[in-house]
Design an enzyme around this catalytic site. Structure first.
Site, PDB file in Angstrom:
ATOM      1  N   GLU A 206      40.642  47.711  38.841  1.00 19.28           N
ATOM      2  CA  GLU A 206      41.905  47.844  38.124  1.00 19.28           C
ATOM      3  C   GLU A 206      42.891  48.729  38.899  1.00 19.28           C
ATOM      4  OE1 GLU A 206      40.597  49.130  34.206  1.00 19.28           O
ATOM      5  OE2 GLU A 206      40.666  47.065  33.495  1.00 19.28           O
ATOM      6  N   GLU A 286      36.698  41.139  32.178  1.00 21.09           N
ATOM      7  CA  GLU A 286      36.364  42.074  31.102  1.00 21.09           C
ATOM      8  C   GLU A 286      36.909  41.526  29.793  1.00 21.09           C
ATOM      9  OE1 GLU A 286      37.491  46.131  31.641  1.00 21.09           O
ATOM     10  OE2 GLU A 286      36.440  46.354  33.559  1.00 21.09           O
TER      11      GLU A 286
END
Length: 672
Positions: A206, A286
């Site tokens: 991320e 995710e």
């Protein structure tokens, strides 16, 4: 099968191939191809391979279109004893793969000192996954987030105070290069192309949510991973499903995937991925099955029906998905992280996942399994059952002594002397507790303000004068208390590291007294600083150091001990259990020297701490050590802890200011 029949069948397959979204619109062909190959006896390829078919928007495994359904499991949060049990349950839910993080600080707690044994034996974990027939998506870091202390980065990196983490800072890159030079060669032999289970490796994590936006850093990582893993391995990135995040998180040569939770607009989320990857498989790396907790907030839950509906929508598009988390596990010891504005995460990482913190089968597990069965064949056979739990009952404790009284044993090397306070890193104490001691420079017969400048208590400090408790200072919340005492009296400030920030620009999170302490307007100087090696002392049995504890207060940081035996005559004991703390306030608990983690029942939401059966023994009494930091019940109530067979994770007794920012993922990302 005759040649004529085979050719006819291939026409069907080739017509399917012409669909530009073959992997998305004709998933039944994934089952058809192996049958055709088996019938004709000539597979398309005999070599193990895993890659991307951009023309057909899908992964190719051994030359065949492939879609994975995966779930996250963190080996660092589950005892090695239970790894296989959890993996089997994941396989029987219909998963093709697992996804796991590699926390750098879990394996290199000091520079150049590597630990891959016991509960840190990553290679054994990978071997078990392969035995269970699960592929592995490895999120190798160096940064992982994961609600893990400092996002997996080792605290010793902060020895250079000006270091810019997750950037091209030369000292940071040098440390990353050494770490990856040790880790990645270990992982190389476990790649799918070499006969192992690892099909994909994530580079960083991320990164688009981080302020640095340093493409030279990402390029350095890409080249480093290629150097150690070769050109065949599929490297990827993960970012929130936002154009903004992908601008800084994506890099050519690394396949871009996105993450988003239930209730999101699935079409819009994947269109975001398409802006970065116009062709290739759709991937949600995710898909959130629950959410994380913080002390003083309600336990997070997400209904099974919402999860099932969103998961089905993702799978109906032929997309690949990883469920985060499929099992959360436990932040044993000091491994929990924190978020900003500063909120530490509790010991439990249950996450409201399909498998509970203790590995129990939940309603959500079966709801997800039902959805998966609509899109692929589920393995046949029994699902490993929920492990039994046992309520061992109440166990009396007795007072051993205060931190002050046991200081020589807790800090055998003695104090480090400094005019001004030093941080944890400066005294090479990366976790746990440090005692700061000085003398009052003047009489404080009247209440005198003691305060930390620049919010310098990281994270919670227990203040006493000559052993008399004065109050608690807390990061961002309580920056000043009033104290009394005579000139020359010892002022003790026991500072607890509650967990380093794991996400965003503030993960260079220094601990301890990070700025000066003032008494009224006077800066306090001439400190004695005691790094406390509590785990070592507990492992050597504090009963040998017992003091005349009855002379000291029950309100200052104090150790208590007890023991219990596993009942005889009952088969299959010891079993898992949960420990609760009736009447206790806040502290740390060990059983047989194993650091189970923190308890804080007055703040919640977690009232029990998970005790895995593998740390219990039947051959001798089990030792319990409790460090109560504030106030025990032992002066006015029963001095005991209780073992129960059910967890209590959602009984928040104290809610912080309701006007403060509630912590959701959207708010989190906006804040960062």
């Amino acid at each position: 099968m005759s040649l004529e029949d085979w050719v006819g069948s291939q026409r069907v397959v080739f017509s399917l191939f012409r669909c530009p979204l073959f992997c998305n619109c004709n998933m039944f062909a994934l089952l058809l191809l192996p049958l055709l190959h088996a019938g004709f006896g000539t597979p398309l390829t005999s070599q193990r391979s895993f890659g991307i078919d951009y023309a057909r928007n899908c992964f190719l495994k051994d030359g065949k279109p492939f879609r994975y359904i995966s779930g996250s499991i963190h080996y660092s949060r589950i005892p090695r004893y239970y790894w296989k049990d959890r993996l089997l349950k994941m396989k029987m839910a219909g998963l093709d793969a697992i996804q796991t993080y590699v926390p750098w600080n879990f394996h290199e707690s000091e520079p150049g000192v590597y630990n891959f044994t016991g509960d840190r034996d990553l290679e054994y974990f990978l071997q078990l996954a392969q035995e269970v027939d699960l592929l592995v998506i490895l999120r190798a870091g160096p940064y992982i987030c994961g609600e893990w202390d400092m996002g997996g980065l080792p605290a010793w990196l902060l020895k250079k105070e000006s270091i810019v983490l997750r950037s091209s800072d030369s000292d940071y890159l040098a440390a990353v290069g050494r770490w990856m030079g040790f880790l990645l060669p270990k992982m190389s032999s476990h790649l799918y192309q070499k006969g192992g289970p690892i099909i994909m490796v994530q580079v960083e994590n991320e990164y688009g949510s981080y302020f640095a936006c340093d493409f030279d850093y990402l390029r350095y990582l890409k080249d480093l991973f290629r150097q150690h893993l070769g050109d065949e391995v599929l490297l990827f990135t993960t970012d929130g499903a936002s154009k903004t995040f992908l601008q800084c998180g994506a890099l050519q040569g690394l396949y871009s995937t996105v993450d988003f939770g239930p209730g999101s607009n699935v079409t819009a989320a994947f269109l975001t991925q398409r802006r970065s990857e116009p062709k290739g498989p759709l991937v949600n790396s995710e898909f959130y099955t629950g959410w994380l907790d913080h002390w003083g907030r309600p336990h997070s839950t997400v209904s099974s029906s919402i999860i099932a509906k969103s998961l089905s929508e993702i799978l109906a598009r032929g997309a690949n998905v990883n469920m985060y988390m499929f099992i959360g596990g436990t932040n044993f010891g000091y491994w929990n992280g924190a978020n900003m504005p500063y909120m530490a995460q509790p010991t439990s990482y249950d996450y409201d996942a399909p498998l509970s913190e203790a590995g129990d089968l939940t309603e959500k597990y079966f709801a997800i399994r039902e959805v998966i069965s609509m899109y692929k064949e589920i393995p046949k056979g029994p699902i490993p059952p929920t492990t039994p739990k046992f309520a061992y009952g109440e166990v009396p404790l007795e007072k051993v002594g205060t931190v002050r009284e046991l200081l020589a044993n807790l800090s055998p090397s003695g104090p480090i002397k400094s005019i001004y306070p030093l941080t944890f890193v400066q005294v090479k104490q990366y976790f746990g507790y440090v005692l700061y001691r000085t003398r009052l420079p003047k009489n404080c017969s009247e209440k005198t303000p003691l305060s930390s400048t620049f919010d310098g208590i990281h994270d919670r400090a227990y203040v006493s004068v000559d052993g008399i408790p004065q109050g608690v200072l807390e990061r961002s919340k309580v920056l000043k208390i009033n104290i009394t005492g005579n000139a020359g009296a010892y002022l003790d400030i026991l500072v607890e590291n509650m967990g380093r920030v794991n996400y965003g620009r503030y993960n260079n999170d220094f601990k301890g007294l990070t700025s000066n302490v003032t008494l009224a307007e006077e800066i306090l100087i001439n400190w004695e600083i005691y790094p406390l090696d509590i785990d070592r002392a507990v492992g050597q049995d504090l009963r040998n150091e017992k003091t005349d504890g009855n002379q000291s207060s029950y309100d200052e940081p104090t150790f208590y001990i007890g023991h219990f035996s596993i009942p005889s005559g009952i088969p299959d004991l010891p079993q898992d259990t949960f420990i609760r703390f009736p009447g206790w306030t806040k502290g740390q608990v060990w059983i047989n020297g194993f650091n189970l983690g923190r308890y804080w029942p007055v703040r919640g939401p977690q009232l029990t701490v998970f005790v895995p059966s593998n740390i219990l023994v039947s051959s001798s009494p089990n030792n319990i050590t409790v460090l109560e930091l504030e106030k025990s019940p032992c002066d006015t109530q029963k001095c005991l802890v209780e073992f129960t067979d059910k967890p209590i994770l959602n009984a928040t007794l104290y809610y912080e200011n309701s006007n403060e920012m509630l912590f959701s993922r959207d708010v989190w990302l906006d804040y960062m």
